[in-house]
Scaffold this motif. Structure first.
Motif, PDB file in Angstrom:
ATOM      1  N   ARG A   1       0.832  -1.192   0.000  1.00 59.51           N
ATOM      2  CA  ARG A   1       0.000   0.000   0.000  1.00 59.51           C
ATOM      3  C   ARG A   1       0.878   1.259   0.000  1.00 59.51           C
ATOM      4  NH1 ARG A   1      -1.972   2.650   4.048  1.00 59.51           N
ATOM      5  NH2 ARG A   1      -0.975   1.175   5.473  1.00 59.51           N
ATOM      6  N   THR A   2       1.891   1.259   0.888  1.00 60.05           N
ATOM      7  CA  THR A   2       2.736   2.461   1.038  1.00 60.05           C
ATOM      8  C   THR A   2       4.036   2.351   0.248  1.00 60.05           C
ATOM      9  OG1 THR A   2       3.934   1.540   2.911  1.00 60.05           O
ATOM     10  CG2 THR A   2       1.879   2.724   3.403  1.00 60.05           C
ATOM     11  N   ASN A   3       4.326   1.147  -0.242  1.00 61.04           N
ATOM     12  CA  ASN A   3       5.606   0.885  -0.931  1.00 61.04           C
ATOM     13  C   ASN A   3       6.810   1.018   0.002  1.00 61.04           C
ATOM     14  OD1 ASN A   3       4.605   0.174  -3.439  1.00 61.04           O
ATOM     15  ND2 ASN A   3       4.378   2.333  -4.043  1.00 61.04           N
ATOM     16  N   ARG A   4       6.572   0.967   1.294  1.00 68.73           N
ATOM     17  CA  ARG A   4       7.697   1.094   2.237  1.00 68.73           C
ATOM     18  C   ARG A   4       8.220  -0.290   2.649  1.00 68.73           C
ATOM     19  NH1 ARG A   4       8.415   6.258   3.999  1.00 68.73           N
ATOM     20  NH2 ARG A   4       6.788   7.650   3.250  1.00 68.73           N
ATOM     21  N   ILE A   5       9.493  -0.324   3.017  1.00 72.61           N
ATOM     22  CA  ILE A   5      10.125  -1.589   3.406  1.00 72.61           C
ATOM     23  C   ILE A   5       9.767  -1.900   4.853  1.00 72.61           C
ATOM     24  CG2 ILE A   5      12.337  -2.789   3.719  1.00 72.61           C
ATOM     25  CD1 ILE A   5      13.456  -0.731   1.589  1.00 72.61           C
ATOM     26  N   ILE A   6       9.186  -3.087   5.060  1.00 69.07           N
ATOM     27  CA  ILE A   6       8.817  -3.495   6.424  1.00 69.07           C
ATOM     28  C   ILE A   6       9.934  -4.337   7.041  1.00 69.07           C
ATOM     29  CG2 ILE A   6       7.131  -4.793   7.796  1.00 69.07           C
ATOM     30  CD1 ILE A   6       5.148  -4.337   5.449  1.00 69.07           C
ATOM     31  N   ASP A   7      10.567  -5.169   6.200  1.00 59.94           N
ATOM     32  CA  ASP A   7      11.640  -6.059   6.700  1.00 59.94           C
ATOM     33  C   ASP A   7      12.680  -6.189   5.595  1.00 59.94           C
ATOM     34  OD1 ASP A   7      13.293  -8.218   7.438  1.00 59.94           O
ATOM     35  OD2 ASP A   7      11.684  -9.141   8.600  1.00 59.94           O
ATOM     36  N   ARG A   8      13.929  -5.757   5.846  1.00 59.56           N
ATOM     37  CA  ARG A   8      14.967  -5.782   4.809  1.00 59.56           C
ATOM     38  C   ARG A   8      15.417  -7.205   4.478  1.00 59.56           C
ATOM     39  NH1 ARG A   8      19.545  -4.034   6.129  1.00 59.56           N
ATOM     40  NH2 ARG A   8      20.321  -3.874   4.005  1.00 59.56           N
ATOM     41  N   ARG A   9      14.964  -8.194   5.285  1.00 59.09           N
ATOM     42  CA  ARG A   9      15.410  -9.573   5.049  1.00 59.09           C
ATOM     43  C   ARG A   9      14.243 -10.571   4.964  1.00 59.09           C
ATOM     44  NH1 ARG A   9      18.602  -7.263   8.983  1.00 59.09           N
ATOM     45  NH2 ARG A   9      20.735  -6.768   8.307  1.00 59.09           N
ATOM     46  N   ALA A  10      13.051 -10.047   4.747  1.00 59.12           N
ATOM     47  CA  ALA A  10      11.864 -10.908   4.611  1.00 59.12           C
ATOM     48  C   ALA A  10      11.832 -11.967   5.706  1.00 59.12           C
ATOM     49  CB  ALA A  10      11.804 -11.539   3.215  1.00 59.12           C
ATOM     50  N   GLY A  11      11.980 -11.519   6.954  1.00 57.08           N
ATOM     51  CA  GLY A  11      11.938 -12.448   8.090  1.00 57.08           C
ATOM     52  C   GLY A  11      13.060 -13.465   8.051  1.00 57.08           C
ATOM     53  N   ARG A  12      14.210 -13.043   7.505  1.00 58.21           N
ATOM     54  CA  ARG A  12      15.357 -13.964   7.321  1.00 58.21           C
ATOM     55  C   ARG A  12      14.878 -15.308   6.741  1.00 58.21           C
ATOM     56  NH1 ARG A  12      20.340 -12.402   9.225  1.00 58.21           N
ATOM     57  NH2 ARG A  12      20.359 -10.576  10.578  1.00 58.21           N
ATOM     58  N   ILE A  13      14.101 -15.192   5.677  1.00 63.82           N
ATOM     59  CA  ILE A  13      13.500 -16.340   4.977  1.00 63.82           C
ATOM     60  C   ILE A  13      14.524 -17.454   4.729  1.00 63.82           C
ATOM     61  CG2 ILE A  13      13.929 -15.232   2.720  1.00 63.82           C
ATOM     62  CD1 ILE A  13      11.281 -16.449   1.757  1.00 63.82           C
ATOM     63  N   LYS A  14      14.078 -18.683   4.945  1.00 60.51           N
ATOM     64  CA  LYS A  14      14.966 -19.841   4.745  1.00 60.51           C
ATOM     65  C   LYS A  14      14.699 -20.494   3.388  1.00 60.51           C
ATOM     66  CE  LYS A  14      16.903 -19.656   8.783  1.00 60.51           C
ATOM     67  NZ  LYS A  14      18.252 -19.050   8.789  1.00 60.51           N
ATOM     68  N   GLY A  15      15.722 -21.060   2.795  1.00 54.42           N
ATOM     69  CA  GLY A  15      15.600 -21.733   1.514  1.00 54.42           C
ATOM     70  C   GLY A  15      15.222 -23.179   1.705  1.00 54.42           C
ATOM     71  N   PRO A  16      15.228 -24.003   0.662  1.00 54.93           N
ATOM     72  CA  PRO A  16      15.542 -23.599  -0.720  1.00 54.93           C
ATOM     73  C   PRO A  16      14.440 -22.728  -1.331  1.00 54.93           C
ATOM     74  CG  PRO A  16      14.811 -25.896  -0.665  1.00 54.93           C
ATOM     75  CD  PRO A  16      14.871 -25.435   0.751  1.00 54.93           C
ATOM     76  N   LEU A  17      14.839 -21.809  -2.182  1.00 55.40           N
ATOM     77  CA  LEU A  17      13.882 -20.895  -2.817  1.00 55.40           C
ATOM     78  C   LEU A  17      13.992 -20.994  -4.337  1.00 55.40           C
ATOM     79  CD1 LEU A  17      14.468 -17.757  -0.516  1.00 55.40           C
ATOM     80  CD2 LEU A  17      12.640 -19.448  -0.336  1.00 55.40           C
ATOM     81  N   LYS A  18      14.164 -22.249  -4.796  1.00 55.45           N
ATOM     82  CA  LYS A  18      14.336 -22.480  -6.238  1.00 55.45           C
ATOM     83  C   LYS A  18      13.160 -21.929  -7.041  1.00 55.45           C
ATOM     84  CE  LYS A  18      18.313 -24.213  -6.763  1.00 55.45           C
ATOM     85  NZ  LYS A  18      19.251 -23.304  -7.458  1.00 55.45           N
TER      86      LYS A  18
END
Lengths: 406, 406
Positions: free
Chosen positions: A102-119
């Motif tokens: 909605r605001t185009n603002r960054i909420i988390d610079r690491r997307a919750g330290r997302i874990k892989g694999p992210l193929k």
């Protein structure tokens, strides 16, 4: 003889309210004994006051000139993550981030330290159409790399990553007036926009939202650099070395110089890293090589987190394992202990203050320093060195240096 | 005021099992008194860890950059032996050696340190036919120089001297891909072969064999360099100086820079050299010049022989004569005492460790150092200098330096 350079990352610090740095506050009986047996000093890793990155610091410590030999964080981190690069490729370090649509603002610079694999995400992003060939690589957790291939590109472009929360993704700008930089900035901004669309609609993010996890719905980019080969370490210095490090950026520097990057099981880059494992592998590596650089990252992590006590404890933890190296340094190897830069816990970032250094081995003129610290080492007989002095000094003390002249 | 630089060759060392360097073990009441009256420090003669030759060390101490100004050992040693060179001449240092004619192996790298005059051998060698003009010069004992003259030659060629016994003479190789280097290597290899034939059949060697002396039946070559002029010292620094040294290589450096090389009767380059004679001539030379560099070689000789006690004794012998200089330095001259490089007796070769330095004279800010040694000087107020700093410091303290700016 052979040599080991042990870099405790971000080791140097500044005194706290009690006038103690973490090194001065830590209990380090073993490392203090090394200072007493060794020769000590302080070192401006690049030059006085210059704040080194981990990459420029390691380049300098390894005898290269970061002002002419540094190709940028993007390509080095890509190399460290085993991404093959060709001359002229433009590489950027990327983060998966969480953006408020909605605001185009960054909420988390690491997307919750997302874990892989992210193929799946990687594949979706590689399906984007751009006017040049490119590959997007997921590496580990939220980290990745974007590589643009082709002519008429330039690495003289700004970061899209604003490096802070609650800001919008920055438009990438040309950093010089060239057509190539303008074109590259435009391509990267197009990728950023298209990536947001691709990621927003991706089933994996739908699933994350349902599970209450922050979606990986944006890409932040930084550290653009153009890959180029430089003179390999073995050609420059005539000796062969290896590097043991968990950080992709440090591994990338080592790979760029042609050092053998040795993987150690349990070397995690955090406070639970297998310190003794690293030391054992380093000693083993010397069976077929002339030197090894070991990097222990966790000291720096505590500084970035502003955690004085954590840094003190981590320094003590390394001290407990150091005898694996120090007992051998007394007769068979030359060992340098230093930091790659000062990271004051109060500042939470790299600073340009010098780092302490101790060199131990059968050939050193040991001095009167009684313990290892920023200020005690400043009284030692090495005085004040530059990062670039280290390799020649270690080669000289190990008997590996060529005579210059007759 | 005027100044003297006293270089004790290979003076710096490393601690022995009793944690003493030869300088620390020697009795040097007079030089210690100078340290108390002077300002002290350590010096990286080239830069930290770099192992200087005697030539590159003296170039650096005399304010030149050895990386750009060094023309190679061959031409410098030829200059030092009073052989005139012209721009572009290729000069190599040579040894008469003894070769086993059956196995082609080197039995003695110095042909029993054969004594001259060897005019007959010189003449025979100059009779060899080569596709370029050349002159062979016998200088002293087993030493000589070969000078090739002409265009299309290169000094980028390897040594034929393997620097060890029981090896064959090395084929000289081109060190770059140039036609000139290949051609020069070929010519030098031809000379080597023809010289063996000429020398084998020479009556002087027949005579030596009958007398049970090793024949001078081979020529070893090393240190190829192309002669070129460089900016004279007087033009670079605006002052006039002289050099007193017994070693041809050091004399050659001095001549190359346009310093007056002063011969001192009884200055032999070995432990029996007339130390007081050198000092007296140096003081005399200042009547018409601004400075003098004195080199005393014997300290280095003992290091190359691994003779700790001999080095200690030689240091003591110099100490006994030093008052000739020190009493004048208290009021009328500025005097620097230093080594040109570290030659550890354990290593028997030049090392890249810093050397101690003391500067004495009426203009110095004397410090708290109590005696002259590698580690005591490291606590002095000169801190850690570079070889290149010395001439400007000495000119400043002597009142000979120009103001830079307004």
């Amino acid at each position: 003889m052979k040599f080991i350079i042990l870099v405790r990352d971000g080791l140097g610090d500044r005194p706290n309210a009690k006038n103690k740095t973490p090194l001065e506050a830590a209990k380090t009986p073993n490392i203090d004994a090394m200072a007493r047996e060794g020769i000590n000093g302080i070192m401006d890793v690049i030059s006085p006051g210059i704040r080194p990155g981990s990459d420029t610091a390691h380049l300098s410590i390894l005898g290269y000139n970061p002002y002419t030999d540094y190709i940028g964080r993007g390509p080095l981190e890509a190399l460290g993550a085993d991404i093959a690069l060709k001359e002229g490729d433009i590489a950027l370090r990327t983060n998966f981030a969480t953006i408020d649509n909605r605001t185009n603002r960054i909420i988390d610079r690491r997307a919750g330290r997302i874990k892989g694999p992210l193929k799946e995400l990687e594949k979706a992003l590689n399906g984007i159409k751009l006017p040049v060939d490119f590959t997007f690589h997921h590496t580990i957790d939220h980290r990745g790399a974007l590589v643009l291939k082709g002519k008429n590109l330039s690495a003289k472009v700004s970061d899209s990553d604003p490096h802070e929360l609650d800001a919008q993704i920055n438009k990438i700008r040309a950093l010089d007036g060239s057509k190539e930089a303008k074109e590259t900035a435009k391509i990267l901004n197009t990728f950023t926009e298209k990536a947001r669309k691709v990621l927003r609609e991706h089933p994996l993010n739908e699933k994350r939202k349902k599970q209450g996890e922050p979606p990986a719905n944006g890409i932040l980019m930084r550290g653009a650099g153009a890959y180029r080969e430089i003179m390999p370490f073995e050609k420059k210095f005539g000796i062969r070395g290896s590097c043991i490090a968990a950080t992709a950026l440090v591994k990338g520097v080592a790979k760029h110089l042609g050092l053998d990057v040795i993987s150690v099981p349990g070397a995690t880059g955090d406070e639970n890293t297998d310190i003794k494992g690293k030391f054992d592998f380093a000693l083993k590596s010397l069976e077929t090589r002339d030197f090894c650089l070991i990097n222990i990252k966790a000291t720096d992590n505590f500084s970035h987190d502003g955690d004085f006590d954590g840094k003190v404890e981590m320094i003590g933890r390394i001290d407990k394992q150091i005898q694996t190296l120090s007992k051998i340094a007394k007769k068979d190897i030359v060992l340098a202990l230093l930091g790659d830069h000062t990271t004051p816990v109060d500042y939470k970032n790299h600073a340009g203050d010098p780092v302490p250094i101790c060199i131990l081995g059968p050939t050193v003129r040991k001095d009167e320093v009684k313990n290892f610290g920023e200020r005690s080492c400043a009284n030692g007989n090495l005085h004040r060195l530059r990062g670039n002095d280290l390799v020649p000094i270690m080669m000289n003390l190990s008997g590996l240096a060529e005579l210059f002249g007759g």
